[in-house]
Motif scaffolding. Structure first.
Motif, mmCIF file in Angstrom:
data_model
loop_
_atom_site.group_PDB
_atom_site.id
_atom_site.type_symbol
_atom_site.label_atom_id
_atom_site.label_comp_id
_atom_site.label_asym_id
_atom_site.label_seq_id
_atom_site.Cartn_x
_atom_site.Cartn_y
_atom_site.Cartn_z
ATOM 1 N N MET A 87 154.274 30.138 19.000
ATOM 2 C CA MET A 87 154.264 29.640 17.582
ATOM 3 C C MET A 87 155.619 29.258 17.831
ATOM 4 S SD MET A 87 152.135 29.129 15.996
ATOM 5 C CE MET A 87 152.749 27.791 14.556
ATOM 6 N N HIS A 88 156.629 28.508 16.812
ATOM 7 C CA HIS A 88 157.417 28.384 16.841
ATOM 8 C C HIS A 88 158.634 29.101 15.904
ATOM 9 C CE1 HIS A 88 156.103 26.138 13.236
ATOM 10 N NE2 HIS A 88 157.478 26.416 12.699
ATOM 11 N N LYS A 89 160.417 29.293 16.168
ATOM 12 C CA LYS A 89 160.921 29.814 15.410
ATOM 13 C C LYS A 89 161.211 28.962 14.647
ATOM 14 C CE LYS A 89 162.472 32.142 19.727
ATOM 15 N NZ LYS A 89 162.362 31.192 21.145
ATOM 16 N N PRO A 90 161.083 29.150 13.730
ATOM 17 C CA PRO A 90 162.068 28.361 12.003
ATOM 18 C C PRO A 90 163.799 28.191 12.387
ATOM 19 C CG PRO A 90 161.745 31.302 11.404
ATOM 20 C CD PRO A 90 161.825 30.807 13.012
ATOM 21 N N ASN A 91 163.493 26.214 12.378
ATOM 22 C CA ASN A 91 164.836 25.464 12.276
ATOM 23 C C ASN A 91 164.532 25.613 14.436
ATOM 24 O OD1 ASN A 91 165.168 25.985 9.889
ATOM 25 N ND2 ASN A 91 167.107 27.959 9.456
ATOM 26 N N GLU A 92 163.538 25.095 15.064
ATOM 27 C CA GLU A 92 164.013 25.023 16.257
ATOM 28 C C GLU A 92 163.068 23.938 16.366
ATOM 29 O OE1 GLU A 92 161.443 27.072 19.720
ATOM 30 O OE2 GLU A 92 163.962 27.792 19.625
ATOM 31 N N ILE A 93 163.229 23.102 17.428
ATOM 32 C CA ILE A 93 162.617 21.585 16.679
ATOM 33 C C ILE A 93 161.776 22.011 19.076
ATOM 34 C CG2 ILE A 93 162.760 19.687 18.440
ATOM 35 C CD1 ILE A 93 165.190 19.270 16.253
ATOM 36 N N ARG A 94 160.945 21.848 18.679
ATOM 37 C CA ARG A 94 159.804 22.109 20.234
ATOM 38 C C ARG A 94 159.814 21.386 20.784
ATOM 39 N NH1 ARG A 94 154.044 24.717 19.447
ATOM 40 N NH2 ARG A 94 154.692 25.587 21.256
ATOM 41 N N MET A 95 159.445 21.467 22.255
ATOM 42 C CA MET A 95 159.268 20.391 22.754
ATOM 43 C C MET A 95 157.645 20.504 23.274
ATOM 44 S SD MET A 95 161.987 18.321 22.837
ATOM 45 C CE MET A 95 162.035 17.214 24.151
ATOM 46 N N LEU A 96 157.238 19.705 23.429
ATOM 47 C CA LEU A 96 155.714 20.242 24.051
ATOM 48 C C LEU A 96 155.034 18.814 24.915
ATOM 49 C CD1 LEU A 96 153.483 20.622 20.633
ATOM 50 C CD2 LEU A 96 154.816 22.292 22.005
ATOM 51 N N ALA A 97 154.553 18.964 25.878
ATOM 52 C CA ALA A 97 153.619 17.934 26.688
ATOM 53 C C ALA A 97 152.088 18.130 26.524
ATOM 54 C CB ALA A 97 154.222 18.428 28.527
ATOM 55 N N LEU A 98 151.413 16.999 25.837
ATOM 56 C CA LEU A 98 150.222 17.231 25.536
ATOM 57 C C LEU A 98 148.939 16.256 26.109
ATOM 58 C CD1 LEU A 98 150.250 17.112 21.690
ATOM 59 C CD2 LEU A 98 150.159 18.867 23.730
ATOM 60 N N GLY A 99 148.401 16.477 26.437
ATOM 61 C CA GLY A 99 147.991 15.212 27.610
ATOM 62 C C GLY A 99 146.492 14.410 26.909
ATOM 63 N N CYS B 117 152.541 27.341 5.427
ATOM 64 C CA CYS B 117 153.816 27.487 4.445
ATOM 65 C C CYS B 117 155.467 27.527 5.514
ATOM 66 C CB CYS B 117 153.966 28.421 3.992
ATOM 67 S SG CYS B 117 152.031 29.327 2.925
ATOM 68 N N LEU B 118 154.928 27.485 5.974
ATOM 69 C CA LEU B 118 156.119 27.580 7.552
ATOM 70 C C LEU B 118 156.745 25.898 8.167
ATOM 71 C CD1 LEU B 118 156.063 30.481 9.361
ATOM 72 C CD2 LEU B 118 157.418 29.590 7.673
ATOM 73 N N PRO B 119 158.084 25.057 7.354
ATOM 74 C CA PRO B 119 158.403 23.903 8.384
ATOM 75 C C PRO B 119 158.104 23.881 9.565
ATOM 76 C CG PRO B 119 160.432 24.680 7.687
ATOM 77 C CD PRO B 119 158.933 26.046 7.463
ATOM 78 N N GLY B 120 157.968 23.542 10.687
ATOM 79 C CA GLY B 120 157.875 22.707 11.588
ATOM 80 C C GLY B 120 158.187 21.181 12.152
ATOM 81 N N HIS B 121 158.713 20.744 13.346
ATOM 82 C CA HIS B 121 159.344 20.046 14.127
ATOM 83 C C HIS B 121 159.010 20.191 16.270
ATOM 84 C CE1 HIS B 121 163.089 17.323 14.161
ATOM 85 N NE2 HIS B 121 161.917 16.659 14.904
ATOM 86 N N GLU B 122 158.162 19.095 15.470
ATOM 87 C CA GLU B 122 157.951 19.092 17.478
ATOM 88 C C GLU B 122 158.593 17.492 17.807
ATOM 89 O OE1 GLU B 122 154.112 21.785 17.050
ATOM 90 O OE2 GLU B 122 153.250 20.012 17.506
ATOM 91 N N ILE B 123 158.840 17.256 19.415
ATOM 92 C CA ILE B 123 159.269 16.114 19.926
ATOM 93 C C ILE B 123 158.162 16.771 21.235
ATOM 94 C CG2 ILE B 123 160.485 14.596 21.141
ATOM 95 C CD1 ILE B 123 161.692 15.003 18.871
ATOM 96 N N ILE B 124 157.151 15.443 21.238
ATOM 97 C CA ILE B 124 155.717 15.771 22.173
ATOM 98 C C ILE B 124 156.264 14.451 22.692
ATOM 99 C CG2 ILE B 124 153.278 15.228 22.048
ATOM 100 C CD1 ILE B 124 152.833 15.838 18.802
ATOM 101 N N GLN B 125 156.178 14.590 24.439
ATOM 102 C CA GLN B 125 155.677 13.543 25.376
ATOM 103 C C GLN B 125 154.305 13.714 25.517
ATOM 104 O OE1 GLN B 125 157.781 11.967 25.814
ATOM 105 N NE2 GLN B 125 160.409 12.945 26.731
ATOM 106 N N LEU B 126 153.873 12.629 25.268
ATOM 107 C CA LEU B 126 152.316 12.485 25.453
ATOM 108 C C LEU B 126 151.741 11.856 26.867
ATOM 109 C CD1 LEU B 126 149.503 12.136 24.769
ATOM 110 C CD2 LEU B 126 150.295 10.541 22.682
ATOM 111 N N TYR B 127 151.254 12.222 26.777
ATOM 112 C CA TYR B 127 150.642 11.638 28.784
ATOM 113 C C TYR B 127 148.389 11.644 28.327
ATOM 114 C CZ TYR B 127 154.375 12.793 31.392
ATOM 115 O OH TYR B 127 155.948 13.545 31.237
ATOM 116 N N GLN B 128 148.791 10.066 29.493
ATOM 117 C CA GLN B 128 146.864 9.860 28.842
ATOM 118 C C GLN B 128 147.048 11.044 30.855
ATOM 119 O OE1 GLN B 128 145.954 6.416 28.223
ATOM 120 N NE2 GLN B 128 144.041 6.362 29.124
ATOM 121 N N CYS B 129 145.692 11.160 30.777
ATOM 122 C CA CYS B 129 144.818 11.563 31.827
ATOM 123 C C CYS B 129 143.415 12.362 31.656
ATOM 124 C CB CYS B 129 145.339 13.175 32.228
ATOM 125 S SG CYS B 129 145.897 14.798 30.729
ATOM 126 N N ASP B 130 143.119 12.580 33.385
ATOM 127 C CA ASP B 130 141.649 12.956 33.014
ATOM 128 C C ASP B 130 141.143 13.784 33.889
ATOM 129 O OD1 ASP B 130 140.375 10.521 32.513
ATOM 130 O OD2 ASP B 130 141.198 9.313 34.457
#
Length: 142
Positions: A1-13, A82-95
Motif C-alpha cells: 500500500m502507499h504511504k500518505p503524501n507519496e506519489i507511487r510509481m507503478l508498471a501495469l500490464g 478514505c485515504l488520498p492516493g496518487h499514482e504515476i502508471i507506466q502502462l504496457y500491452q503484453c501477452d
C-alpha cells in the motif's frame, strides 16, 4: 500500500484476449465497491518500469510476459478506503508466454498479507458502466 503524501510509481500490464481483458479485482471497504485494475505493481528504486512489470507478474502469478509494448503514462489521483492516493502508471500491452493463462477462469494469489484474485473480464462490462475499471483513463487504451 502507499504511504500518505507519496506519489507511487507503478508498471501495469494490459493483457487482452479478443474482447476480454486480464485484471486484478480490488475492493474499497469504505465505498463498499468492487473495482478492477490491470496487474502489475510498484517500481523499485533503480529498476526500470519494464523490469518491474516482468518481476511483478513473476512474483504474483508466476507468469512470463512476451510481446511487450509501451502504451503510455497515466496519472491517477484517487481516494481508497478514505485515504488520498496518487499514482504515476507506466502502462504496457503484453501477452502471456504460457497459453495456460488464457484457459484459466481466475487465479487467486497473495499480495503481501492480502489475498487477491485475477480474472478475465469482458471489456463490454466496463464500457457499459456495469463494472468499474481504475483508473478511468485506462478505458481509453481499450
Amino acid at each position: 500500500m502507499h504511504k500518505p503524501n507519496e506519489i507511487r510509481m507503478l508498471a501495469l500490464g494490459l493483457i487482452r484476449d479478443g474482447e476480454r481483458i486480464f485484471l486484478s479485482q480490488g475492493y474499497d471497504p469504505h465505498k463498499q465497491e468492487t473495482f478492477y485494475r490491470a496487474m502489475g505493481g510498484g517500481i523499485d528504486f533503480g529498476e526500470t518500469s519494464l523490469t518491474a512489470l516482468q518481476r511483478e507478474f513473476q512474483e504474483e502469478i508466476q507468469a512470463e510476459l512476451t510481446n511487450i509494448h509501451y502504451l503510455g503514462c497515466i496519472e491517477s489521483i484517487f481516494t481508497y478506503n478514505c485515504l488520498p492516493g496518487h499514482e504515476i502508471i507506466q502502462l504496457y500491452q503484453c501477452d502471456f508466454v504460457d497459453p495456460k493463462f488464457y484457459q484459466l477462469e481466475k487465479i487467486v494469489f497473495a499480495e503481501g498479507k492480502r489475498q487477491k484474485t485475477a480474472l478475465w473480464v469482458d471489456i463490454s462490462r466496463f464500457k457499459s458502466g456495469e463494472l468499474k475499471l481504475v483508473p478511468e483513463q485506462f478505458l481509453g487504451f481499450l
